[in-house]
Design a protein around this motif. Structure first.
Motif, PDB file in Angstrom:
ATOM      1  N   TYR A  32       0.854  -1.028  -0.085  1.00  0.00           N
ATOM      2  CA  TYR A  32       0.013   0.061   0.218  1.00  0.00           C
ATOM      3  C   TYR A  32       0.902   1.203  -0.052  1.00  0.00           C
ATOM      4  N   ASP A  54     -10.129  -2.321  -1.608  1.00  0.00           N
ATOM      5  CA  ASP A  54     -11.113  -2.310  -0.310  1.00  0.00           C
ATOM      6  C   ASP A  54     -11.943  -3.639  -0.221  1.00  0.00           C
ATOM      7  N   MET A  57     -10.992  -6.463   1.966  1.00  0.00           N
ATOM      8  CA  MET A  57      -9.515  -6.403   2.723  1.00  0.00           C
ATOM      9  C   MET A  57      -9.270  -5.736   4.114  1.00  0.00           C
ATOM     10  N   ASN A  58     -10.717  -5.098   4.711  1.00  0.00           N
ATOM     11  CA  ASN A  58     -10.642  -4.655   5.940  1.00  0.00           C
ATOM     12  C   ASN A  58      -9.792  -3.703   6.167  1.00  0.00           C
ATOM     13  N   LEU A  59      -9.365  -2.583   5.291  1.00  0.00           N
ATOM     14  CA  LEU A  59      -8.626  -1.535   5.360  1.00  0.00           C
ATOM     15  C   LEU A  59      -9.171  -0.510   6.197  1.00  0.00           C
ATOM     16  N   GLU A  60      -8.082  -0.017   7.136  1.00  0.00           N
ATOM     17  CA  GLU A  60      -8.415   1.284   7.824  1.00  0.00           C
ATOM     18  C   GLU A  60      -7.671   2.321   7.394  1.00  0.00           C
ATOM     19  N   TYR A  71      -2.599   3.673   5.342  1.00  0.00           N
ATOM     20  CA  TYR A  71      -3.315   2.241   5.202  1.00  0.00           C
ATOM     21  C   TYR A  71      -3.041   1.280   6.114  1.00  0.00           C
ATOM     22  N   GLN A  72      -3.977   0.786   6.877  1.00  0.00           N
ATOM     23  CA  GLN A  72      -3.599  -0.120   7.726  1.00  0.00           C
ATOM     24  C   GLN A  72      -4.589  -1.546   7.550  1.00  0.00           C
ATOM     25  N   ASN A  73      -4.119  -2.616   7.606  1.00  0.00           N
ATOM     26  CA  ASN A  73      -4.685  -3.903   7.523  1.00  0.00           C
ATOM     27  C   ASN A  73      -4.590  -4.617   8.758  1.00  0.00           C
ATOM     28  N   SER A  75      -6.278  -6.710  10.681  1.00  0.00           N
ATOM     29  CA  SER A  75      -6.738  -7.890  10.525  1.00  0.00           C
ATOM     30  C   SER A  75      -5.981  -8.990   9.928  1.00  0.00           C
TER      31      SER A  75
END
Length: 248
Positions: A32, A54, A57-60, A71-73, A75
């Motif tokens: 990312y 997205d 992917m549970n992206l924050e 971007y953080q994933n 999970s």
């Protein structure tokens, strides 16, 4: 059964940024990339592709000022860290738990970062190994630690929580998890365990016998006694209430 997710970061932000820069300089990337939010064309392209990346992917997304988006994933990170525990060849520490010495694996760096008590335990045992090597009593390469006061499956869950910040709490394991949370300084896990017990008292009283049976296995631990006493008190009070209502 309920799942508890840790609110404790696996590593401080400054350290994480340094680690990310180091990995990218060595040819590794998270996948990312940052983008300049002041560039309307780049932002438009990012928005067009958002649905594609997205999906599932549970992206924050964390907007960090005018020049980047982080971007953080988390999970996926937790899942990968959990998967490592099932691969002994990727781990560098093994706990032999209970009377049957069940092997439970982990990574020293992660366990030490997440729990100061675990760090002290690992450090103490590493010193003992170094002393043994000096006297030529052992050629052991992997650190091993015996754990006698926990049930193997409970300790496996404790290691999992320390390792990746996620664990399933149920009536069979809550006592062991609570004791582990107290011993290894895991305040968020301790809160989650008491919350689980409270929910059982309020909505699933039939599970209290299982919880008490589990607490009895940790009667040598301060929190095991505390949990056993609380459950006993509630069950006695509930029985008296039923007897009074029946008599009336």
């Amino acid at each position: 059964m309920e799942r508890n997710e840790s609110t404790v970061k696996l590593i401080d932000n400054d350290q994480l940024d340094f680690l990310s820069d180091q990995l990218e300089s060595e040819g590794f990337s998270s996948g990312y990339d940052s983008c300049d939010t002041s560039d309307s064309e780049s932002q438009s392209q990012h928005n067009d592709n958002a649905d594609d990346v997205d999906d599932g992917m549970n992206l924050e997304c964390d907007v960090g000022g005018d020049h980047h988006v982080k971007y953080q994933n988390t999970s996926a990170l937790c899942d990968h860290l959990k998967y490592i525990l099932s691969m002994p060849e990727l781990c560098d520490i093994t706990f032999f738990v209970g009377p049957t010495k069940v092997p439970i694996h982990g990574v020293k760096a992660i366990l030490s970062t997440r729990s100061r008590v675990m760090y002290q335990l690992i450090l103490k045992n590493e010193r003992c190994v170094k002393e043994a090597k000096k006297s030529r009593k052992t050629r052991q390469s992997r650190l091993t630690i015996e754990v006698n006061k926990y049930q193997p499956e409970d300790f496996r869950k404790i290691v999992q929580f320390i390792h990746c910040g996620s664990v399933d709490v149920d009536s069979r394991s809550v006592a062991g998890l609570l004791c582990g949370a107290r011993q290894f300084g895991l305040d968020d896990l301790k809160t989650a365990c008491w919350d689980y017990v409270r929910r059982c008292v309020q909505t699933r009283p039939q599970s209290l016998t299982t919880i008490q049976r589990g607490a009895n296995k940790y009667i040598h631990h301060r929190y095991g006694i505390k949990l056993f006493t609380k459950i006993q008190h509630f069950m006695t009070s509930a029985a008296k209430k039923v007897a009074t209502e029946t008599a009336v």
